[in-house]
Design an enzyme around this catalytic site. Structure first.
Site, PDB file in Angstrom:
ATOM      1  N   ILE A  71      37.489  43.723  40.305  1.00 59.94           N
ATOM      2  CA  ILE A  71      36.057  43.922  39.309  1.00 59.94           C
ATOM      3  C   ILE A  71      35.287  42.647  39.863  1.00 59.94           C
ATOM      4  O   ILE A  71      35.697  41.513  39.497  1.00 59.94           O
ATOM      5  CB  ILE A  71      36.678  44.233  38.096  1.00 59.94           C
ATOM      6  CG1 ILE A  71      35.254  44.387  37.170  1.00 59.94           C
ATOM      7  CG2 ILE A  71      37.613  43.310  37.296  1.00 59.94           C
ATOM      8  CD1 ILE A  71      35.751  44.994  35.603  1.00 59.94           C
ATOM      9  N   SER A  72      34.263  43.026  40.109  1.00 55.15           N
ATOM     10  CA  SER A  72      33.179  41.913  40.600  1.00 55.15           C
ATOM     11  C   SER A  72      32.843  40.931  39.506  1.00 55.15           C
ATOM     12  O   SER A  72      32.896  41.343  38.207  1.00 55.15           O
ATOM     13  CB  SER A  72      31.950  42.410  41.337  1.00 55.15           C
ATOM     14  OG  SER A  72      32.263  43.285  42.306  1.00 55.15           O
TER      15      SER A  72
END
Ligand code: SAH
Length: 231
Positions: A71-72
């Site tokens: 998840i960035s």
């Protein structure tokens, strides 16, 4: 009786951490789009990570998700959303649903979101989380996003959340006129965010922005699947 501060029964214990994230990681680094800041202040990022990572969910970094994906980092998500110049009427194509976090943000910022993910278990996980949050303007699909999603094209905006060696042709073809496509382009190790704008005349204008690091876009018009090097 002491004068305690009243608490809402459903108070989200992560609200202060989320506010800090917006101030210290986003606003302080130059994110200005009011709607993006509001959306990032509202969507519960912790709901998209494993409970073991809840305490770090609002930290200034990417986090691991299932299947070796990530998840960035909040700033990168905000930067992509800001560069996309989203409007409430837009129909958006997202490639790389992952946990569904960015999908939930897009759902607040646009009218409809069509999101494609190549790992089936990630599609199921994202679907469950988005439903639990009551998000209803998103359609998810399992498949190779490098060929886009022809059925609902053209899209006002296309956002690719995985690193591509080049802009896939189908994604260009499925962008509306006018339209904006945001995609990290480069090598496996590092990329730059690229913004491709299709003018009403059909003319293309591309701009390169800051460096980023995404997991690879794997598929027919990107990196071969499985990835080329394993270290
Ligand atoms: N935005 C996501 C993170 C995306 S990570 C979030 O907020 O959680 C990149 C995702 O792109 C991974 O889940 C990966 O499986 C997916 N992906 C890689 N190649 C793809 C392709 N060809 N089509 C669709 N999804 C792809």
């Amino acid at each position: 009786m002491t004068n305690g501060v009243p608490l809402a029964a459903d108070a989200d214990p992560f609200t202060p951490a989320r506010r800090r994230m917006v101030e210290e990681q986003l606003r302080a680094r130059g994110i200005r789009d009011r709607r993006v800041l509001d959306a990032m202040g509202a969507v519960p990022r912790h709901a998209f990570v494993d409970p073991g990572y809840h305490a770090r969910a609002y930290g200034d970094h990417a986090l691991p998700s299932e299947q070796g994906q990530t998840i960035s980092q909040p700033y990168i998500v905000a930067r992509m959303l800001e560069l996309a110049e989203l409007e409430a009427t837009h129909r958006v194509l997202e490639i790389g649903t992952g946990t569904g976090y960015q999908t939930a943000l897009l759902a607040r910022l646009a009218d409809r979101v069509y999101s494609v993910e190549r790992v089936p278990s990630l599609v199921r996980g994202a679907d469950q989380r988005l439903r639990a949050l009551g998000v209803s303007n998103v359609i998810l699909r399992h498949g190779d996003g490098t060929i886009g999603w022809q059925e609902f094209a053209p899209y006002d905006r296309v956002l690719v959340a995985a690193a591509a060696p080049r802009v896939p042709e189908s994604l260009r073809a499925q962008l509306a006129e006018p339209g904006v496509l945001v995609i990290p382009v480069g090598g496996e190790e590092r990329q730059h965010l690229e913004v491709w704008r299709r003018e009403p005349s059909g003319r293309w204008e591309g701009r390169r922005y800051g460096e980023c690091r995404f997991v690879p876009l794997l598929g027919r018009d990107a990196w071969p699947d499985p990835p080329p090097t394993i270290e």
